[in-house]
Scaffold this motif. Structure first.
Motif, PDB file in Angstrom:
ATOM      1  N   GLN A   1       0.792  -1.206   0.000  1.00  0.00           N
ATOM      2  CA  GLN A   1       0.000   0.000   0.000  1.00  0.00           C
ATOM      3  C   GLN A   1       0.832   1.268   0.000  1.00  0.00           C
ATOM      4  N   VAL A   2       2.123   1.129   0.179  1.00  0.00           N
ATOM      5  CA  VAL A   2       3.004   2.299   0.179  1.00  0.00           C
ATOM      6  C   VAL A   2       4.228   1.999  -0.680  1.00  0.00           C
ATOM      7  N   ARG A   3       4.526   2.919  -1.574  1.00  0.00           N
ATOM      8  CA  ARG A   3       5.764   2.826  -2.343  1.00  0.00           C
ATOM      9  C   ARG A   3       6.489   4.149  -2.243  1.00  0.00           C
ATOM     10  N   LEU A   4       7.714   4.082  -1.747  1.00  0.00           N
ATOM     11  CA  LEU A   4       8.535   5.260  -1.532  1.00  0.00           C
ATOM     12  C   LEU A   4       9.704   5.238  -2.511  1.00  0.00           C
ATOM     13  N   VAL A   5       9.948   6.363  -3.163  1.00  0.00           N
ATOM     14  CA  VAL A   5      11.016   6.445  -4.148  1.00  0.00           C
ATOM     15  C   VAL A   5      11.885   7.654  -3.853  1.00  0.00           C
ATOM     16  N   GLU A   6      13.158   7.402  -3.533  1.00  0.00           N
ATOM     17  CA  GLU A   6      14.090   8.474  -3.236  1.00  0.00           C
ATOM     18  C   GLU A   6      14.777   8.965  -4.508  1.00  0.00           C
ATOM     19  N   SER A   7      15.231  10.212  -4.433  1.00  0.00           N
ATOM     20  CA  SER A   7      16.046  10.776  -5.510  1.00  0.00           C
ATOM     21  C   SER A   7      16.939  11.854  -4.925  1.00  0.00           C
ATOM     22  N   GLY A   8      17.998  12.195  -5.653  1.00  0.00           N
ATOM     23  CA  GLY A   8      18.801  13.343  -5.275  1.00  0.00           C
ATOM     24  C   GLY A   8      20.124  13.048  -4.617  1.00  0.00           C
ATOM     25  N   GLY A   9      20.482  11.790  -4.432  1.00  0.00           N
ATOM     26  CA  GLY A   9      21.780  11.509  -3.841  1.00  0.00           C
ATOM     27  C   GLY A   9      22.907  11.862  -4.803  1.00  0.00           C
ATOM     28  N   GLY A  10      24.133  11.704  -4.316  1.00  0.00           N
ATOM     29  CA  GLY A  10      25.282  11.997  -5.164  1.00  0.00           C
ATOM     30  C   GLY A  10      26.530  12.195  -4.343  1.00  0.00           C
ATOM     31  N   SER A  11      27.540  12.741  -5.005  1.00  0.00           N
ATOM     32  CA  SER A  11      28.831  12.984  -4.364  1.00  0.00           C
ATOM     33  C   SER A  11      29.070  14.479  -4.265  1.00  0.00           C
ATOM     34  N   VAL A  12      29.640  14.882  -3.147  1.00  0.00           N
ATOM     35  CA  VAL A  12      29.899  16.302  -2.927  1.00  0.00           C
ATOM     36  C   VAL A  12      31.108  16.428  -2.018  1.00  0.00           C
ATOM     37  N   GLU A  13      31.773  17.549  -2.085  1.00  0.00           N
ATOM     38  CA  GLU A  13      32.900  17.799  -1.208  1.00  0.00           C
ATOM     39  C   GLU A  13      32.430  18.301   0.157  1.00  0.00           C
ATOM     40  N   THR A  14      33.282  18.161   1.142  1.00  0.00           N
ATOM     41  CA  THR A  14      32.991  18.656   2.486  1.00  0.00           C
ATOM     42  C   THR A  14      32.573  20.124   2.429  1.00  0.00           C
ATOM     43  N   GLY A  15      31.493  20.418   3.136  1.00  0.00           N
ATOM     44  CA  GLY A  15      30.961  21.776   3.127  1.00  0.00           C
ATOM     45  C   GLY A  15      29.921  22.029   2.065  1.00  0.00           C
ATOM     46  N   GLY A  16      29.746  21.093   1.179  1.00  0.00           N
ATOM     47  CA  GLY A  16      28.785  21.239   0.099  1.00  0.00           C
ATOM     48  C   GLY A  16      27.366  20.920   0.529  1.00  0.00           C
ATOM     49  N   SER A  17      26.451  20.943  -0.442  1.00  0.00           N
ATOM     50  CA  SER A  17      25.031  20.734  -0.167  1.00  0.00           C
ATOM     51  C   SER A  17      24.428  19.734  -1.143  1.00  0.00           C
ATOM     52  N   LEU A  18      23.410  19.054  -0.678  1.00  0.00           N
ATOM     53  CA  LEU A  18      22.615  18.166  -1.511  1.00  0.00           C
ATOM     54  C   LEU A  18      21.169  18.252  -1.065  1.00  0.00           C
ATOM     55  N   LYS A  19      20.279  17.910  -1.973  1.00  0.00           N
ATOM     56  CA  LYS A  19      18.861  17.851  -1.634  1.00  0.00           C
ATOM     57  C   LYS A  19      18.330  16.482  -2.010  1.00  0.00           C
ATOM     58  N   LEU A  20      17.766  15.806  -1.023  1.00  0.00           N
ATOM     59  CA  LEU A  20      17.122  14.520  -1.259  1.00  0.00           C
ATOM     60  C   LEU A  20      15.615  14.716  -1.303  1.00  0.00           C
ATOM     61  N   SER A  21      14.969  13.916  -2.106  1.00  0.00           N
ATOM     62  CA  SER A  21      13.514  13.922  -2.155  1.00  0.00           C
ATOM     63  C   SER A  21      13.000  12.498  -2.048  1.00  0.00           C
ATOM     64  N   CYS A  22      11.794  12.388  -1.556  1.00  0.00           N
ATOM     65  CA  CYS A  22      11.152  11.080  -1.462  1.00  0.00           C
ATOM     66  C   CYS A  22       9.691  11.250  -1.839  1.00  0.00           C
ATOM     67  N   ALA A  23       9.326  10.588  -2.908  1.00  0.00           N
ATOM     68  CA  ALA A  23       7.934  10.628  -3.353  1.00  0.00           C
ATOM     69  C   ALA A  23       7.201   9.395  -2.848  1.00  0.00           C
ATOM     70  N   CYS A  24       6.052   9.649  -2.242  1.00  0.00           N
ATOM     71  CA  CYS A  24       5.191   8.541  -1.849  1.00  0.00           C
ATOM     72  C   CYS A  24       4.278   8.254  -3.034  1.00  0.00           C
ATOM     73  N   GLU A  25       4.745   7.368  -3.935  1.00  0.00           N
ATOM     74  CA  GLU A  25       4.022   7.139  -5.191  1.00  0.00           C
ATOM     75  C   GLU A  25       2.727   6.378  -4.955  1.00  0.00           C
ATOM     76  N   ILE A  26       2.748   5.514  -3.977  1.00  0.00           N
ATOM     77  CA  ILE A  26       1.528   4.830  -3.556  1.00  0.00           C
ATOM     78  C   ILE A  26       1.399   5.052  -2.059  1.00  0.00           C
ATOM     79  N   CYS A  27       0.329   5.691  -1.655  1.00  0.00           N
ATOM     80  CA  CYS A  27       0.136   6.000  -0.242  1.00  0.00           C
ATOM     81  C   CYS A  27      -1.312   5.691   0.107  1.00  0.00           C
ATOM     82  N   VAL A  28      -1.510   4.547   0.674  1.00  0.00           N
ATOM     83  CA  VAL A  28      -2.862   4.146   1.042  1.00  0.00           C
ATOM     84  C   VAL A  28      -2.961   4.047   2.547  1.00  0.00           C
ATOM     85  N   PRO A  29      -3.941   4.667   3.220  1.00  0.00           N
ATOM     86  CA  PRO A  29      -5.071   5.361   2.623  1.00  0.00           C
ATOM     87  C   PRO A  29      -4.766   6.744   2.067  1.00  0.00           C
ATOM     88  N   GLY A  30      -3.759   7.431   2.624  1.00  0.00           N
ATOM     89  CA  GLY A  30      -3.452   8.752   2.118  1.00  0.00           C
ATOM     90  C   GLY A  30      -2.112   9.234   2.631  1.00  0.00           C
TER      91      GLY A  30
END
Length: 126
Positions: free
Chosen positions: A1-30
């Motif tokens: 009933q739930v499917r979670l899909v991450e995105s946004g990982g990667g490699s970065v140097e110390t002090g850098g920034s990244l943004k991760l996202s997670c979409a709940c593609e299937i979310c039952v009941p909501g």
């Protein structure tokens, strides 16, 4: 009933920034019925909860990332985001999205996930 899909990982140097996202593609009941979070597993360490957010937007963080990471929810997109700033080598690891039924009153410390994403790698190098 739930499917979670991450995105946004990667490699970065110390002090850098990244943004991760997670979409709940299937979310039952909501989507709003789930507490959402990111966990990570660093090399040779146990998995730990990093940041979580309930359906009202209340955030909680592990102490090591407070002031550097920000988690947020996008109810229109059924997605959570984790903005990671001032990254350190100890932030390296596989980051997993997690969900637990019950959208309110939880924290990253008390969360016991019912569902997991497959993970996305974050590597921070000097």
């Amino acid at each position: 009933q739930v499917r979670l899909v991450e995105s946004g990982g990667g490699s970065v140097e110390t002090g850098g920034s990244l943004k991760l996202s997670c979409a709940c593609e299937i979310c039952v009941p909501g989507y709003k019925d789930y507490y959402m979070a990111f966990f990570r597993r660093a090399p040779r360490k146990e998995r730990e909860g990093v940041a979580g957010v309930d359906s009202d937007g209340f955030e909680s963080y592990v102490d090591s990332v407070k002031g550097r990471f920000t988690i947020s929810r996008d109810h229109n997109q059924n997605t959570i985001h984790l903005v990671m700033n001032d990254l350190k080598s100890e932030d390296t690891g596989m980051y997993y999205c997690a969900a637990e039924f019950g959208g309110r009153g939880m924290s990253i410390r008390t969360m016991n996930p019912n569902y997991w994403g497959r993970g996305t790698q974050v590597t921070v190098s000097a």
